[in-house]
Write an enzyme that holds these catalytic residues in place. Sequence first.
Site: not given
Length: 483
Positions: A153, A177, A80
Site C-alpha cells: 500500500s 506494504s 505516507k
Amino acid sequence: MSKITAMTVSELSRALQSGELSSAEATRAYLDRIETKDGEIGAYLTVTAEQAMKQAEAIDARRIAGEALPPLAGVPAGIKDNICTKGTLTTCASKMLGNFVPPYSATVMEKLADTVMLGKCNMDEFAMGSTTENSYYKTTRNPRGLDRVPGGSSGGSAAAVAANEAAFALGSDTGGSIRQPAAFCGVVGMKPTYGMVSRYGLVAFASSLDQIGPLTRDVRDNALVLSAIAGHDRRDSTSVDREYGDFSAELGQGVQGMKVALPHEYFTEGLSPEIKDAILAAAKRFEAMGAQIVETSMPTISAALPAYYILSSAEASSNLARFDGVKYGYRAEHYGSVDELYKNSRSEGFGPEVKRRIMLGSFALSSGYYDAYYKKALQVRTLIVRDFERIFSTCDFILSPVAPTVAYKIGEKSHSPLEMYMGDVYTVPINIAGVPSLSLPCGCDRDGMPIGMQLIGKAFSEPRLYRAAYAFEQDARKGGERV
C-alpha cells in the site's frame, strides 16, 4: 536542480552540513521536481510547499547560528498519508478521512522534526491493497513504467523516492506494504522488527502486524533513516525498550562466514522464472563473497497467507469500528436514526476493498466461527514463529523473492482480489513472526522492470541485514549493474 534531487540522503546530508547547499535550495529543487513530474506519477495526495519552505529556512537559520543538528536536518522527505501530522490533512487515501486534520503528530514525525516534510504520499485506502489503485483519490503510476502499478500500500512513498520527488519516504508495512512497492519501483525498503519503531500516530490497520519503515535509494540511506526513527516510546504499549544505536555501524564488513538460508518453498510453482533466476544469481553472488548457502525448508509458508488474511482482517474490523460518522471523519448527509447514521456513513465512506476486509474479519470473529478461523490462524502464527526460530538458530538470514512477479499493468489484476492477495505470499510470514526484512533491487526483467529480493533476519538483526545488503549492493555496482 536535477543534480540536487539525484543525491542520496547521505550526500545531501553532507552537503547541508558543510554549507555547500542550503535546505531551502534542496527543498525548492524537490518542490520544482514534484510540480513538473508528479502530474504523471501521482505520488502525492497533499504537497505542503509553503510549510516546507518555511521549515527549510528555519533550519538554515539554526545551522548558520551554529546549532548542532541531527544528520537528517533539512533533508526533504515524503510521508505516507496514514501517519498523523499535526495541522496537515491525513486521509489514509479514504473518503472517510477526507477532512481529518490531526491535532497531534506521530512519534516518528516528532523524531524527524528537523526533516522537511514535502507532503503526504498516496496509498491504498487504509493500507489495504497491493497496487495503490484502491486510493479514493487517484492511482499512482510506477516511475519505471508509467503503465505499471507501483505496488502497495506504500506505493506513493516508493514512487516518490524512485521518481526523485523525495530524498526518502516513510511507509507502513502490514504484510509487505513497504517491501513490495520497493521491489516494484527499484528502491530499498525496510520492514523493521515489530516494536522497534513506534506506532503511535499511525492509523491502525492490523495492530499486531503494522510497522513504520523507510524507503530510500540505497542501503546506507535506509540505515541512516531507521537510526533516526527507531526507539522506545511509552505511548506505544507494543514498543520495545532497548538500545538500538547506529544501524550503519556494520556497513563495509562484508559477508564472509555468514550463512544464507534458501527455503525451497520460496521457489516453487507461481514464481516468475526471471525472478527465480535473479534470486538464485544473488545467492551465488553472496557465495562468491564468502557466505555459505544453506538449502532448507519452511513448511508453514503455505499456511501463512490464509492465516494473515484472517488475522489482519479481524484486527481491521475492530480497528475501523471507530469510524462511525460521530466524532470525526465523514458523516452521511441523510439518516433518520443513529443506526442509519452508522450504516450510511460507513457505506459511503469506505471503499470496496476496505468493506471486503471488514466483513471478512467480522465473520472470522463471529460466534460459531471464532475457533474455526481466528483461533486456528493464531495457532498457525505460533508455528511460523517456530519455523523462523529454527532456521535462524543456524543461519544469519534468509534470502527470498519479494513478490512472484514484477510490477504488472495498471488494472490487470484489479478484477481479482484473490489473485492480488496471492502476491503477498513471500512477505506476510515476516509480519506474522514480527521479524525484520529488507527489500533491495537485484536486477531487472527483459522489459527493464526492477526485480527485488528480500533479506529476512531474526528479531533486532537489522545491522546484520544492512551489512549483507550493503555488501551485495557494492559488489553489484562494481560490476556495473543497475541496482
